[in-house]
Each structure stands twice: as structure tokens, then as C-alpha cells.
Design a protein around this motif. Structure first.
Motif, PDB file in Angstrom:
ATOM      1  N   GLY A 156       8.965  -3.516  70.941  1.00 11.09           N
ATOM      2  CA  GLY A 156       7.771  -3.684  70.125  1.00 11.09           C
ATOM      3  C   GLY A 156       7.539  -2.638  69.065  1.00 11.09           C
ATOM      4  N   THR A 157       8.525  -1.793  68.795  1.00 11.00           N
ATOM      5  CA  THR A 157       8.318  -0.676  67.862  1.00 11.00           C
ATOM      6  C   THR A 157       8.873  -0.938  66.463  1.00 11.00           C
ATOM      7  N   ARG A 158       9.670  -1.985  66.295  1.00  9.91           N
ATOM      8  CA  ARG A 158      10.330  -2.196  65.004  1.00  9.91           C
ATOM      9  C   ARG A 158      10.258  -3.654  64.571  1.00  9.91           C
ATOM     10  N   HIS A 159      10.375  -3.848  63.263  1.00  8.04           N
ATOM     11  CA  HIS A 159      10.502  -5.174  62.667  1.00  8.04           C
ATOM     12  C   HIS A 159      11.800  -5.208  61.867  1.00  8.04           C
ATOM     13  N   PRO A 160      12.415  -6.364  61.713  1.00  7.09           N
ATOM     14  CA  PRO A 160      13.631  -6.432  60.896  1.00  7.09           C
ATOM     15  C   PRO A 160      13.337  -5.990  59.468  1.00  7.09           C
ATOM     16  N   PRO A 161      14.242  -5.285  58.844  1.00  8.55           N
ATOM     17  CA  PRO A 161      14.018  -4.881  57.451  1.00  8.55           C
ATOM     18  C   PRO A 161      14.142  -6.067  56.509  1.00  8.55           C
ATOM     19  N   THR A 162      13.382  -6.029  55.434  1.00  7.42           N
ATOM     20  CA  THR A 162      13.589  -7.002  54.366  1.00  7.42           C
ATOM     21  C   THR A 162      14.889  -6.633  53.652  1.00  7.42           C
ATOM     22  N   TRP A 163      15.292  -7.488  52.735  1.00  3.75           N
ATOM     23  CA  TRP A 163      16.535  -7.235  51.992  1.00  3.75           C
ATOM     24  C   TRP A 163      16.462  -5.888  51.262  1.00  3.75           C
ATOM     25  N   ALA A 164      15.346  -5.638  50.582  1.00  3.11           N
ATOM     26  CA  ALA A 164      15.198  -4.376  49.850  1.00  3.11           C
ATOM     27  C   ALA A 164      15.179  -3.184  50.803  1.00  3.11           C
ATOM     28  N   GLU A 165      14.496  -3.328  51.921  1.00  3.39           N
ATOM     29  CA  GLU A 165      14.441  -2.239  52.904  1.00  3.39           C
ATOM     30  C   GLU A 165      15.816  -1.958  53.490  1.00  3.39           C
ATOM     31  N   LEU A 166      16.594  -3.003  53.723  1.00  5.99           N
ATOM     32  CA  LEU A 166      17.943  -2.830  54.263  1.00  5.99           C
ATOM     33  C   LEU A 166      18.817  -2.038  53.293  1.00  5.99           C
ATOM     34  N   LEU A 167      18.688  -2.335  52.009  1.00  8.09           N
ATOM     35  CA  LEU A 167      19.484  -1.619  51.010  1.00  8.09           C
ATOM     36  C   LEU A 167      19.044  -0.159  50.892  1.00  8.09           C
ATOM     37  N   CYS A 168      17.769   0.103  51.065  1.00  6.18           N
ATOM     38  CA  CYS A 168      17.288   1.498  51.042  1.00  6.18           C
ATOM     39  C   CYS A 168      17.791   2.258  52.261  1.00  6.18           C
ATOM     40  N   LEU A 169      17.889   1.591  53.403  1.00  2.20           N
ATOM     41  CA  LEU A 169      18.488   2.220  54.579  1.00  2.20           C
ATOM     42  C   LEU A 169      19.960   2.532  54.330  1.00  2.20           C
ATOM     43  N   ALA A 170      20.637   1.621  53.645  1.00  2.74           N
ATOM     44  CA  ALA A 170      22.033   1.863  53.280  1.00  2.74           C
ATOM     45  C   ALA A 170      22.144   3.029  52.307  1.00  2.74           C
ATOM     46  N   ALA A 171      21.179   3.139  51.394  1.00  3.03           N
ATOM     47  CA  ALA A 171      21.175   4.269  50.455  1.00  3.03           C
ATOM     48  C   ALA A 171      21.036   5.586  51.213  1.00  3.03           C
ATOM     49  N   ASP A 172      20.224   5.601  52.261  1.00  2.72           N
ATOM     50  CA  ASP A 172      20.106   6.800  53.103  1.00  2.72           C
ATOM     51  C   ASP A 172      21.453   7.146  53.744  1.00  2.72           C
ATOM     52  N   ALA A 173      22.198   6.109  54.137  1.00  2.35           N
ATOM     53  CA  ALA A 173      23.477   6.333  54.823  1.00  2.35           C
ATOM     54  C   ALA A 173      24.521   6.946  53.898  1.00  2.35           C
TER      55      ALA A 173
END
Length: 307
Positions: free
Chosen positions: A43-60
Motif C-alpha cells: 500500500g505504499t506505492r503506485h505505478p509510475p506514469t510514463w513521464a515518472e518512469l523516464l525521470c526514474l530512469a534519468a536518476d539511474a
């Protein structure tokens, strides 16, 4: 305008759309905005949107390629997610990209949300989704309401499945159940359009013969936008498709431009884009109206058969 006694946040669903869904002449197309309602097992997380997923990839990629990380974020901010995704793929490589997608989309063990149930209850015979996750199809299989088939865009049998007596879910960008099938970046889009032309011809045919309901997605999916532009240009007098969005997504002028350019009816609910309960309430209200219409249709058929 909302009817008297109806909450202002709900959509005034057009009778033509209701009838087409009731008669199973409609196609559902939903995007990452629907999956964003799901929650992880804890219950702590929601799937990332497309833009959020790409920002997570940018962090990586930031530790080894800080400039490219900033470029990815800049492209995302401008809405050019395909170029951002192409940079991510080239920097991470397929193995690390797949690992990132599994970590963000699979490992949290997301569970379907009430909005998935509400859409499933509408009983569309054909559903299209670019979402990588398997939440909707897993829910459909577990309900057992009707035979369900799941096809990827790359399946040569997808056209045959459309004609079968089952509810068909088409993964237009592939699925995490087969990471090699994912359409993720700009080059993926270009190659898919060239290699799987028959699939895009099929979707174009569905646009001509069925009513589409777009929910939880942006207008920036390059494949669907190109198909809608072609449909609007070639069939300016044809029945329009329906695009559901929050009231704060577009101005009245922008909504009118999109309606004319893409041959759409933009249906806006009076809430912010992040107000998921408002969309859920609207879809449930649609379900009630569709079920009432189906009963009326069934009643007319029974009455006609007795004559």
C-alpha cells in the motif's frame, strides 16, 4: 452541464456512446493514468506514469552521465517522451533497462484498482492499451465473466482474434510478460510501424467501424495520434470518438482544436487530473447507464420475438 441532482464532477455521457458500448460496438483504449490508481501489495506505492518512469530512469543514469540525465528530464518536460526514452535505452542498454522496468513495474506487486473493475464491468469486446503492466488482463482472467484473449501487437493472429467470440485485450506496446516485445523508444516506434503495418491497418479499420473511448491517456501517443489525424482528415463527417480528461487538462480553445483536428468529443469531468475518485465515479455512472441500456435492448428483442 450536469443534470439536476447529479454531482458536477460527473460526465454527461452521450447517448450514442452509451448505446455503442451497450451493443458492443465500442473499443476501450486506456493508458497509464488508469494504472496509476493501482497500489503495491504493502500500500505504499503506485505505478509510475510514463513521464515518472523516464525521470526514474534519468536518476539511474545520473551518476555516470549527469548531462544526459538532465537532457532526459528536459525532453520529458517538453513532452517529447520518445526522444527521452531513446536516450535512456542507449545509455542503460537493454539488460539494465529491463531490470529497471521490472523493479518499478513488477517487483512492487501492484494490485488492480477499483477503476480497473469499473472499466472491466463495461464489458468491452475489444480493449487496447499501451500499458506494460498486466493488471487489467489479470483481473479479467480472474473474474471469469467471459472468455478473454490477450494479444500483442506483434501477434500475426491478432486480426483473427478480433473476429472470435471472446473479449480481446490488445497490448499495443507489448507487455512486461515479454520484455523483448516492448515498444519503449522512438526507434522502437519507427521499427514497429514498418514491421507490423498490418496491425496498424487493423487499428485504423477499427477506428472506422467502432466507437473508441479513450480514458486515462494523453493525446501524445504518437501511434494513436497519427491514426486519429488520418481518420479525421479522411472522414471529416464520420462519427466522432470520445476522449475523457480532467477539466484542468485543456483550455476550452485547446479542447476545441483537438476535437476538430482529431474528430473527437472531449468529455471533461470537473476535477483536477490527480482526482482519481472523480474519474472512478464517472466511469461507474457510465456503467449504470450502459447496464440500463442493455436491459432495454434485451427487452425490445424479447418483445419483438414474441410478436
Amino acid at each position: 452541464m450536469a443534470r439536476k441532482g447529479r454531482p458536477a464532477s460527473l460526465i454527461e455521457w452521450p447517448p450514442r456512446l452509451v448505446e455503442d458500448i451497450a451493443r458492443r460496438r465500442a473499443v476501450l483504449f486506456f493508458g497509464s493514468g488508469i494504472s496509476a490508481n493501482a497500489s503495491s501489495a504493502d500500500g505504499t506505492r503506485h505505478p509510475p506514469t510514463w513521464a515518472e518512469l523516464l525521470c526514474l530512469a534519468a536518476d539511474a543514469i545520473a551518476p555516470n552521465a549527469p548531462q544526459l540525465s538532465e537532457e532526459v528530464r528536459a525532453f520529458v518536460a517538453r513532452g517529447d517522451v520518445l526522444t527521452a526514452a531513446e536516450i535512456v535505452r542507449r545509455v542503460l542498454g537493454q539488460r539494465r533497462l529491463t531490470a529497471l522496468l521490472r523493479r518499478e513495474l513488477v517487483a512492487p506487486r501492484f494490485e488492480a484498482a477499483p477503476i480497473h473493475d469499473a472499466l472491466l464491468a463495461l464489458d468491452f469486446r475489444i480493449t487496447l492499451t499501451p500499458n506494460f503492466d498486466t493488471l487489467y488482463e489479470s483481473l479479467a482472467h480472474s473474474h471469469g465473466r467471459a472468455p478473454v484473449e490477450v494479444c500483442h501487437y506483434s501477434n500475426p493472429a491478432v486480426a483473427a482474434r478480433v473476429r472470435e467470440d471472446c473479449n480481446l485485450i490488445i497490448k499495443t506496446h507489448g507487455s512486461m510478460s515479454d520484455p523483448a516485445s516492448l515498444i519503449f523508444s522512438r526507434c522502437d516506434y519507427v521499427q514497429a510501424r514498418a514491421r507490423y503495418r498490418a496491425f496498424y491497418d487493423l487499428v485504423e479499420a477499427l477506428l472506422r467501424t467502432h466507437t473508441f473511448l479513450f480514458v486515462g491517456c494523453g493525446i501524445d501517443d504518437s501511434d494513436m495520434r497519427a491514426l486519429l489525424e488520418t481518420y479525421g482528415a479522411e472522414h471529416p463527417g464520420a462519427e466522432r470518438h470520445y476522449f475523457v480528461t480532467a477539466a484542468d487538462t485543456f483550455s476550452d480553445v485547446t479542447a476545441a482544436v483537438l476535437e476538430d483536428a482529431l474528430n473527437l468529443h472531449v468529455l471533461r469531468y470537473q476535477a483536477q487530473a490527480a482526482d482519481h475518485p472523480a474519474l472512478l465515479a464517472a466511469v461507474r455512472a457510465l456503467g449504470t447507464t450502459v447496464e440500463r441500456e442493455r436491459k432495454a435492448i434485451h427487452g425490445h428483442r424479447r418483445h419483438g420475438a414474441k410478436r
